[in-house]
Design an enzyme around this catalytic site. Structure first.
Site, mmCIF file in Angstrom:
data_model
loop_
_atom_site.group_PDB
_atom_site.id
_atom_site.type_symbol
_atom_site.label_atom_id
_atom_site.label_comp_id
_atom_site.label_asym_id
_atom_site.label_seq_id
_atom_site.Cartn_x
_atom_site.Cartn_y
_atom_site.Cartn_z
ATOM 1 N N GLY A 54 -4.494 2.099 5.232
ATOM 2 C CA GLY A 54 -5.174 1.839 3.965
ATOM 3 C C GLY A 54 -6.680 1.682 4.084
ATOM 4 C CG ASN A 69 5.371 2.798 2.635
ATOM 5 O OD1 ASN A 69 5.972 2.304 1.681
ATOM 6 N ND2 ASN A 69 4.790 2.070 3.576
ATOM 7 C CD1 TRP A 70 5.075 7.002 -2.887
ATOM 8 C CD2 TRP A 70 6.820 6.826 -4.265
ATOM 9 N NE1 TRP A 70 5.416 8.267 -3.289
ATOM 10 C CE2 TRP A 70 6.492 8.188 -4.132
ATOM 11 C CE3 TRP A 70 7.896 6.471 -5.087
ATOM 12 C CZ2 TRP A 70 7.197 9.200 -4.801
ATOM 13 C CZ3 TRP A 70 8.592 7.463 -5.748
ATOM 14 C CH2 TRP A 70 8.246 8.818 -5.607
ATOM 15 C CE LYS A 71 1.582 1.271 2.357
ATOM 16 N NZ LYS A 71 0.373 0.896 3.086
ATOM 17 C CG HIS A 129 4.787 -1.078 6.728
ATOM 18 N ND1 HIS A 129 3.643 -1.778 6.427
ATOM 19 C CD2 HIS A 129 4.489 0.227 6.583
ATOM 20 C CE1 HIS A 129 2.686 -0.915 6.108
ATOM 21 N NE2 HIS A 129 3.173 0.305 6.194
ATOM 22 C CD GLU A 183 2.678 3.232 9.327
ATOM 23 O OE1 GLU A 183 2.445 4.177 8.568
ATOM 24 O OE2 GLU A 183 3.018 2.110 8.922
ATOM 25 C CB SER A 191 -6.381 6.485 6.946
ATOM 26 O OG SER A 191 -6.584 5.157 6.507
ATOM 27 N N GLY A 241 0.919 6.387 3.078
ATOM 28 C CA GLY A 241 0.831 5.435 1.982
ATOM 29 C C GLY A 241 0.001 6.001 0.854
ATOM 30 N N GLY A 242 -1.297 5.666 0.839
ATOM 31 C CA GLY A 242 -2.189 6.022 -0.270
ATOM 32 C C GLY A 242 -2.101 7.475 -0.720
ATOM 33 C CD GLU A 282 1.108 -2.538 3.806
ATOM 34 O OE1 GLU A 282 2.089 -2.301 3.068
ATOM 35 O OE2 GLU A 282 0.149 -1.750 3.913
#
Ligand code: PGA
Length: 249
Positions: free
Chosen positions: A171, A8-10, A93, A165, A207, A228-229, A95
């Site tokens: 994150g 997930n590159w956001k 998601h 999640e 994470s 993500g990260g 976010e």
């Protein structure tokens, strides 16, 4: 079933940066025993999909609007995404729920829109730290699942992925621990079986990194990751891929 590793590159990367990262990942991990899914931003979707057409890599959108069309400035519909022949879409998601006030009801409608055009939803659920601390995790996860899949045809079960999640793990560098993942995934599995009478893949997200991936993938009911990260660099992403596939080597 192959483990699923989703990136997930956001809101990161230009089109060129997205394509370069994919080149690097393919170079580092030329053939993998995992199902890899890339979720670039809207503007990179078409180029990424074109690049990966006729490969085993899958591509999905990070979001979709819950209505079919209309006066929703800045939004993108499921039928528009379907023209790109996308495989997946992330829905719900945290976010989106947190910063864009997405409700369980909208999540449900988005899943319907995606399934209508044959795009597979990756449905995200998870509790906040306050919900966990006040002992509401089970209630929250069950509510999110039951509402998300209200009036969804059981025959769609084989097109659905769920991602657990926990909001507090996203994150933050602090993933859920083994017991928390085991407990949540067992509960989610039980609820999904009661809704669909089928096994639906359950990803863990929050994470995930090269150091914890091996331990997490070997837990019961963990079928892969939404990352993500650590998906933003080829080195960490490919290390995760190696760690989830090592047991199959
Ligand atoms: P993270 O994000 O891996 O950076 O915690 C996961 C996600 O938001 O899906």
């Amino acid at each position: 079933m192959k483990p699923i590793v989703a990136a997930n590159w956001k809101m990161n990367f230009t089109i060129d940066e997205s394509l370069n990262l994919i080149d690097e990942i393919i170079k580092r991990s030329p053939s993998v025993e995992a199902e890899i899914i890339f979720f670039p931003n809207y503007i990179s979707l078409q180029s990424v999909k074109q690049k990966l057409v006729d490969t085993a890599y899958m591509v999905g959108s990070q979001n979709v609007h819950h209505d079919e069309s209309g006066a929703f400035t800045g939004e993108v519909s499921a039928s528009m995404l379907s023209i790109l022949d996308l495989d997946y879409v992330i829905i719900g998601h945290s976010e989106r729920r947190q910063y864009f006030n997405e409700s369980d009801d909208q999540v449900n409608q988005k899943i319907k829109r995606a399934l209508d055009v044959n795009i597979k939803p990756v449905v995200c659920i998870g509790e906040t730290i306050d919900e966990r601390k006040s002992g509401k995790t089970t209630e929250v996860l069950n509510r999110q699942l039951n509402k998300a899949f209200e009036e969804i045809d059981v025959l769609s079960a084989n097109k659905i992925i769920v991602a657990y999640e926990p909001v507090w793990a996203i994150g933050t560098g602090v993933s859920a621990d083994e017991n928390q993942v085991l407990e949540a995934h067992a509960l989610i599995k039980q609820t999904l079986v009661s809704i669909f009478s089928e096994n639906i893949p359950i990803l863990y997200g929050g994470s995930v990194n090269a150091s914890n991936a091996f331990e997490l993938i070997n837990l019961n009911n963990v079928d892969g990751f939404l990352i993500g990260g650590a998906s933003l660099k080829s080195e960490s992403f490919c290390q995760i891929i190696e760690n989830v596939t090592v047991e199959n080597n």
